[in-house]
Enzyme design. Sequence first.
Site, PDB file in Angstrom:
ATOM      1  N   ARG A 123      16.288  -1.862  -4.027  1.00 60.10           N
ATOM      2  CA  ARG A 123      15.101  -2.464  -4.632  1.00 60.10           C
ATOM      3  C   ARG A 123      15.368  -2.844  -6.082  1.00 60.10           C
ATOM      4  O   ARG A 123      14.947  -3.905  -6.547  1.00 60.10           O
ATOM      5  CB  ARG A 123      13.914  -1.504  -4.529  1.00 60.10           C
ATOM      6  CG  ARG A 123      12.587  -2.107  -4.960  1.00 60.10           C
ATOM      7  CD  ARG A 123      11.400  -1.281  -4.480  1.00 60.10           C
ATOM      8  NE  ARG A 123      11.343  -1.278  -3.024  1.00 60.10           N
ATOM      9  CZ  ARG A 123      11.666  -0.219  -2.264  1.00 60.10           C
ATOM     10  NH1 ARG A 123      12.065   0.915  -2.821  1.00 60.10           N
ATOM     11  NH2 ARG A 123      11.587  -0.295  -0.948  1.00 60.10           N
ATOM     12  N   ASP A 135      10.034  -6.214   1.325  1.00 68.71           N
ATOM     13  CA  ASP A 135      10.240  -5.688   2.669  1.00 68.71           C
ATOM     14  C   ASP A 135      11.636  -5.105   2.683  1.00 68.71           C
ATOM     15  O   ASP A 135      12.597  -5.747   2.232  1.00 68.71           O
ATOM     16  CB  ASP A 135      10.092  -6.760   3.744  1.00 68.71           C
ATOM     17  CG  ASP A 135       9.886  -6.122   5.116  1.00 68.71           C
ATOM     18  OD1 ASP A 135       8.920  -5.360   5.273  1.00 68.71           O
ATOM     19  OD2 ASP A 135      10.701  -6.368   6.024  1.00 68.71           O
ATOM     20  N   SER A 136      11.730  -3.900   3.149  1.00 72.88           N
ATOM     21  CA  SER A 136      13.012  -3.209   3.046  1.00 72.88           C
ATOM     22  C   SER A 136      13.250  -2.369   4.279  1.00 72.88           C
ATOM     23  O   SER A 136      12.338  -2.099   5.063  1.00 72.88           O
ATOM     24  CB  SER A 136      13.041  -2.326   1.789  1.00 72.88           C
ATOM     25  OG  SER A 136      11.958  -1.408   1.802  1.00 72.88           O
ATOM     26  N   HIS A 155       0.828  -1.199   0.000  1.00 74.22           N
ATOM     27  CA  HIS A 155       0.000   0.000   0.000  1.00 74.22           C
ATOM     28  C   HIS A 155       0.868   1.257   0.000  1.00 74.22           C
ATOM     29  O   HIS A 155       0.352   2.369   0.052  1.00 74.22           O
ATOM     30  CB  HIS A 155      -0.913   0.026   1.231  1.00 74.22           C
ATOM     31  CG  HIS A 155      -2.005  -0.998   1.207  1.00 74.22           C
ATOM     32  ND1 HIS A 155      -1.758  -2.345   1.352  1.00 74.22           N
ATOM     33  CD2 HIS A 155      -3.357  -0.880   1.058  1.00 74.22           C
ATOM     34  CE1 HIS A 155      -2.913  -3.003   1.303  1.00 74.22           C
ATOM     35  NE2 HIS A 155      -3.889  -2.139   1.118  1.00 74.22           N
ATOM     36  N   TYR A 173      13.557   7.349   3.812  1.00 72.36           N
ATOM     37  CA  TYR A 173      14.836   7.856   4.306  1.00 72.36           C
ATOM     38  C   TYR A 173      15.775   8.297   3.176  1.00 72.36           C
ATOM     39  O   TYR A 173      16.944   8.592   3.422  1.00 72.36           O
ATOM     40  CB  TYR A 173      15.548   6.775   5.121  1.00 72.36           C
ATOM     41  CG  TYR A 173      14.869   6.362   6.404  1.00 72.36           C
ATOM     42  CD1 TYR A 173      15.394   6.729   7.642  1.00 72.36           C
ATOM     43  CD2 TYR A 173      13.724   5.568   6.397  1.00 72.36           C
ATOM     44  CE1 TYR A 173      14.794   6.321   8.833  1.00 72.36           C
ATOM     45  CE2 TYR A 173      13.112   5.156   7.574  1.00 72.36           C
ATOM     46  CZ  TYR A 173      13.652   5.542   8.790  1.00 72.36           C
ATOM     47  OH  TYR A 173      13.057   5.134   9.967  1.00 72.36           O
ATOM     48  N   ASP A 174      15.276   8.334   1.945  1.00 72.48           N
ATOM     49  CA  ASP A 174      16.133   8.647   0.792  1.00 72.48           C
ATOM     50  C   ASP A 174      16.962   9.921   0.959  1.00 72.48           C
ATOM     51  O   ASP A 174      18.128   9.955   0.560  1.00 72.48           O
ATOM     52  CB  ASP A 174      15.295   8.752  -0.484  1.00 72.48           C
ATOM     53  CG  ASP A 174      14.879   7.393  -1.028  1.00 72.48           C
ATOM     54  OD1 ASP A 174      15.338   6.366  -0.482  1.00 72.48           O
ATOM     55  OD2 ASP A 174      14.101   7.352  -1.997  1.00 72.48           O
ATOM     56  N   ASP A 202      -0.573  -7.800   9.238  1.00 75.96           N
ATOM     57  CA  ASP A 202       0.387  -7.453  10.282  1.00 75.96           C
ATOM     58  C   ASP A 202       1.741  -8.067   9.945  1.00 75.96           C
ATOM     59  O   ASP A 202       1.837  -9.269   9.661  1.00 75.96           O
ATOM     60  CB  ASP A 202      -0.088  -7.982  11.639  1.00 75.96           C
ATOM     61  CG  ASP A 202      -1.328  -7.259  12.139  1.00 75.96           C
ATOM     62  OD1 ASP A 202      -1.502  -6.077  11.785  1.00 75.96           O
ATOM     63  OD2 ASP A 202      -2.114  -7.881  12.875  1.00 75.96           O
TER      64      ASP A 202
END
Length: 220
Positions: free
Chosen positions: A200, A74-75, A14, A165-166, A45
């Site tokens: 990614r 997931d990163s 999302h 956080y880029d 969750d």
Amino acid sequence: MHTLDGKKIVVASHNAGKLREFADLMGPFGFEAKSAKDYGLPEPDETGTTFEENAYIKALAAAKATGLPALSDDSGLCVDALDGAPGVYTANWAETPDGSRDFAMAMQRTEVALQEVGAASAEQRKGRFVAVICLAFPDGAAEYYRGEAEGTLVWPPRGELGFGYDPVFLPNGFDKTFGEMSAEEKHGWKPGQAAALSHRARAFQKFAQARLDLPRLGSA
């Protein structure tokens, strides 16, 4: 090995920023990538303790709900001086009391933590972005592709592109943060032409080499 029949796949996320990046990465391969949000699916969750576990939770939920193969990511940001934190809890560091996410606050929190441990020099502020892509099928079968991007945490934040956080992540060998890079610069590759740069994109490149017949040119 399960096959990817047809050109439909669900992106089990999302997160608007991640969805944009997946659309950019999958576009050249002709896939119709719809998001979990497009299907009205809730966010499961994320109870795992590794990137792989959380990626699987998301991908499997979407695959079972839609009957289609699903890709999830997931990163997180892993900072050496913080013993790998925030790691799998990267998004949690951005959570506000009302349940929304404030990444400006998260970047500030990371900087405060670095200052508290005396991490002042570039050498002391090293870290990496990690991404694990999971391809899951409705029967529970799954595959994993991991990518990492090494760099240094800078302060103050630089750039208004990207997300998360880029703006505080300066990848090794570059003078721009991810927040100062266009999508093409951040991904760092075109299919079959160059090596990937972002975590990614590196994970996706491995997926493409394994599943989409992408030649192994400049693989990371």
